[in-house]
Design an enzyme around this catalytic site. Structure first.
Site, PDB file in Angstrom:
ATOM      1  CB  SER A   1      -0.840  -0.175   1.355  1.00  0.00           C
ATOM      2  OG  SER A   1      -1.565   1.678   1.554  1.00  0.00           O
TER       3      SER A   1
ATOM      4  CE1 TYR B   1      -2.951  -3.913   5.165  1.00  0.00           C
ATOM      5  CE2 TYR B   1      -2.656  -1.227   4.771  1.00  0.00           C
ATOM      6  CZ  TYR B   1      -2.679  -2.514   4.529  1.00  0.00           C
ATOM      7  OH  TYR B   1      -2.997  -2.302   3.197  1.00  0.00           O
TER       8      TYR B   1
END
Length: 247
Positions: free
Chosen positions: A150, A171
């Protein structure tokens, strides 16, 4: 295993392929002519997804149970690939979690060590475990590893814009670790003919973000499949639909 022309059929393995972008990546690779080993930790859901895709005429897909956090199933998956195929052309490390309960937010001082464990185990340790297990078969095929990441986990973006939410720390940390692994693997495996790339498919509407993403799973999967199947790509770069981004 060969196709109708007598050439060896390319083989791909996709983790987390029972839903969302993983399922669509598996479908698109099968449509492109790969034999696809679609894996998931939930045998019932994973098997159902593959049956649906096969019924839709997607191509040659096989389901295999694989929990990236369970070393026994990782080893079993490696044995399955070695027993049934001459090599592994593409490994897509897609399985991932945010570690955030849907609809729940935490302030920074509310985070605990336990909040870190699951994202790190799945998004980093799981990528490492599966890649390590598949290395012999990747080397045989001069294959390619595609790690989904990401842009939220890039230092450049976080330094410039700041993290969107403090409770994304687990994350983002796990994805940043996987980014580093991608770079190290790429350098270490170059001489073996194995290429390794990290790709961000964009902000995809999936249950991971409560379907708030701005792109469809079909659009995101096309980015991933493009990286999996394109011949020459920039080395040790974060790949996105428009090209590359700084780490």
């Amino acid at each position: 295993m060969s196709d109708s022309t007598g050439e060896r059929r390319r083989v791909a393995l996709v983790t987390g392929a029972n839903k969302g972008i993983g399922r669509e990546v598996a479908r698109q690779l099968a449509v492109a002519g790969f034999t696809v080993i679609a894996t998931a930790r939930d045998a019932e859901r994973g098997g159902a997804a593959v049956r649906e895709l096969v019924a839709e005429g997607a191509g040659d897909l096989r389901f295999l149970r694989l929990d990236v956090t369970d070393q026994e199933t990782v080893a079993e998956a490696a044995r399955f690939v070695e027993t049934n195929f001459a090599g592994l052309d593409v490994l897509v490390n897609n399985a991932g979690i945010t570690g955030i309960t849907r609809g729940q937010r935490k302030e920074l001082d509310e985070l605990t060590v336990d909040d870190l464990r699951a994202p790190l185990e799945t998004n980093f340790v799981g990528v490492f475990a599966v890649t390590q297990a598949m290395l012999p078969m990747l080397r045989k095929a001069s294959g390619r590893v595609v790690n989904l990441t990401s842009t939220l986990a890039t230092f450049g973006r976080v330094v410039k814009e700041g993290p969107q939410r403090a409770d994304l720390l687990p994350y983002l940390t796990a994805k940043a670790a996987a980014n580093m692994a991608s770079v190290v693997y790429a350098a270490a495996l170059r001489e073996a003919g194995v290429t390794v790339h990290a790709v961000s498919p964009g902000y995809i509407a999936t249950d991971m973000n409560n379907f708030a993403g701005t792109k469809s799973v079909e659009e995101g999967a096309r980015v991933v499949v493009g990286v999996a199947t394109t011949g020459e790509l920039p080395e040790r770069a974060l790949l996105v639909e428009s090209g590359t981004l700084p780490w």
